[in-house]
Design an enzyme around this catalytic site. Structure first.
Site, mmCIF file in Angstrom:
data_model
loop_
_atom_site.group_PDB
_atom_site.id
_atom_site.type_symbol
_atom_site.label_atom_id
_atom_site.label_comp_id
_atom_site.label_asym_id
_atom_site.label_seq_id
_atom_site.Cartn_x
_atom_site.Cartn_y
_atom_site.Cartn_z
ATOM 1 N N ASP A 6 17.143 -39.995 68.176
ATOM 2 C CA ASP A 6 17.641 -38.922 67.519
ATOM 3 C C ASP A 6 18.402 -38.001 68.774
ATOM 4 O O ASP A 6 18.287 -37.917 69.810
ATOM 5 C CB ASP A 6 16.853 -38.168 66.495
ATOM 6 C CG ASP A 6 15.529 -37.842 67.382
ATOM 7 O OD1 ASP A 6 15.536 -37.872 68.672
ATOM 8 O OD2 ASP A 6 14.621 -37.715 66.518
ATOM 9 N N HIS A 37 7.396 -36.364 59.456
ATOM 10 C CA HIS A 37 8.941 -36.899 59.897
ATOM 11 C C HIS A 37 8.629 -37.931 61.261
ATOM 12 O O HIS A 37 7.750 -37.769 62.012
ATOM 13 C CB HIS A 37 9.731 -35.959 60.232
ATOM 14 C CG HIS A 37 9.856 -35.207 61.634
ATOM 15 N ND1 HIS A 37 10.498 -34.205 61.790
ATOM 16 C CD2 HIS A 37 9.335 -35.466 62.827
ATOM 17 C CE1 HIS A 37 10.302 -33.491 62.949
ATOM 18 N NE2 HIS A 37 9.804 -34.498 63.567
HETATM 19 C C1 GLP Z 1 10.726 -34.203 66.988
HETATM 20 C C2 GLP Z 1 11.519 -35.490 67.292
HETATM 21 C C3 GLP Z 1 10.581 -36.633 67.252
HETATM 22 C C4 GLP Z 1 9.296 -36.348 67.741
HETATM 23 C C5 GLP Z 1 8.558 -35.478 66.920
HETATM 24 C C6 GLP Z 1 7.205 -34.933 67.400
HETATM 25 O O1 GLP Z 1 11.280 -33.102 66.135
HETATM 26 N N1 GLP Z 1 12.564 -35.428 66.461
HETATM 27 O O2 GLP Z 1 11.168 -37.951 67.701
HETATM 28 O O3 GLP Z 1 8.909 -37.485 68.042
HETATM 29 O O4 GLP Z 1 9.273 -34.368 66.557
HETATM 30 O O5 GLP Z 1 7.286 -34.146 68.441
HETATM 31 P P1 GLP Z 1 6.289 -33.495 69.615
HETATM 32 O O6 GLP Z 1 5.990 -34.499 70.349
HETATM 33 O O7 GLP Z 1 7.229 -32.423 70.137
HETATM 34 O O8 GLP Z 1 5.092 -32.972 68.564
#
Ligand code: GLP
Length: 271
Positions: free
Chosen positions: A93, A164
């Site tokens: 993304d 998500h």
């Molecule tokens: C984000 C990204 C994801 C990521 C997830 C977890 O917003 N779009 O690809 O894996 O949320 O993020 P984090 O590892 O900072 O908790």
């Protein structure tokens, strides 16, 4: 490095759900979790021929990429060179409206964490173009580029606190394909740190691969780290697939593995 399976503890779960079928690895801490993820990435990167890697950004991936860089750079040049020369990855993304040169973009994060330390060809590390004039068309073209490259072999995934994966925000069905999405306020808050702590500064739109493309990968590594993820990981392990928890649509994927640390599982830290 094999990470031993540790005991389960409430509140996350008292027994692994049937669908998981032994595909859960629990590391004692984030550093050993990162090493376990890199073990699997290296196995795929050493294969020949190999299909594109699916990569993610976010804080969970920072120790993973640091460990990957360290271990790749420690390889003898004759082993390392074919891995780097044959690199092909597609990120999940990107924010709409951010220039790849903007340090808050996912493109910049990939340059910092992988491209520059490994000396990769930037053209081999693909991301959606956040500046595309028509983000929906860009999402479509990006999915077509993934397919033209042979589809994702191994997909690395983090887990959002709202369930998500990529930016497949709830509610989201299993057949959702690559598209432009509106980020939820929860995600804007979760990602605000990179935007001076201000959720309103986080872009409202993003381009993401859909659950359809993610589920087409041969193998999926869902990596979950830290106590802030214990509630959503607990939901994933307890709840059947449903649209309000997009990651739950991965449960039936035959190549899914869950790699988590004890804190994410809600387990006691142990030495
Ligand atoms: C984000 C990204 C994801 C990521 C997830 C977890 O917003 N779009 O690809 O894996 O949320 O993020 P984090 O590892 O900072 O908790």
């Amino acid at each position: 490095m094999d990470v031993p399976l540790r005991g389960y503890a409430e509140p996350a779960l008292s027994a692994p759900p049937d669908w998981l079928g032994g595909r859960l690895e629990v590391a004692p801490d984030p550093a050993r979790l990162a090493e376990a993820v890199v073990d699997r990435l290296l196995a795929v990167l050493r294969a020949s021929p190999r299909r594109p890697l699916g990569l993610a950004t976010g804080r969970t991936m920072e120790p993973v990429y640091a460990a990957l860089v360290r271990r790749l750079l420690a390889l003898p040049p004759l082993e390392r060179q074919p891995i780097l020369a044959g690199w092909c990855s597609f990120n999940l993304d990107e924010y709409v409206g951010l220039d790849p040169a903007d340090p808050r973009s996912f493109a910049a994060a990939m340059r910092r964490h992988l491209v520059e330390p490994l000396g990769l060809d930037p053209a081999a590390v693909h991301l959606p173009d956040g500046l595309a004039g028509d983000p929906s068309r860009e999402a479509h073209l990006y999915a077509a580029a993934v397919a033209a490259a042979g589809g994702i072999g191994l997909q690395l995934l983090g887990l959002g606190a709202n369930g998500h994966v990529g930016f497949n925000e709830p509610p989201c069905g299993p057949a959702a394909s690559s598209r432009c999405v509106r980020l939820t306020p929860a995600t804007q808050r979760q990602n605000a740190a990179a935007f001076g702590g201000d959720p309103a500064a986080v872009p409202e739109l993003a381009i993401t691969l859909g659950l359809a493309e993610i589920r087409r990968a041969d193998a999926i590594l869902l990596v979950v780290s830290g106590p802030a993820k214990a509630p959503v990981l607990g939901r994933l392990l307890r709840e059947p697939p449903h649209a309000d928890l997009p990651a739950s649509w991965l449960q039936g994927h035959p190549g899914l593995r869950l790699l988590v640390d004890e804190a994410a599982l809600g387990a006691r830290a142990s030495g």
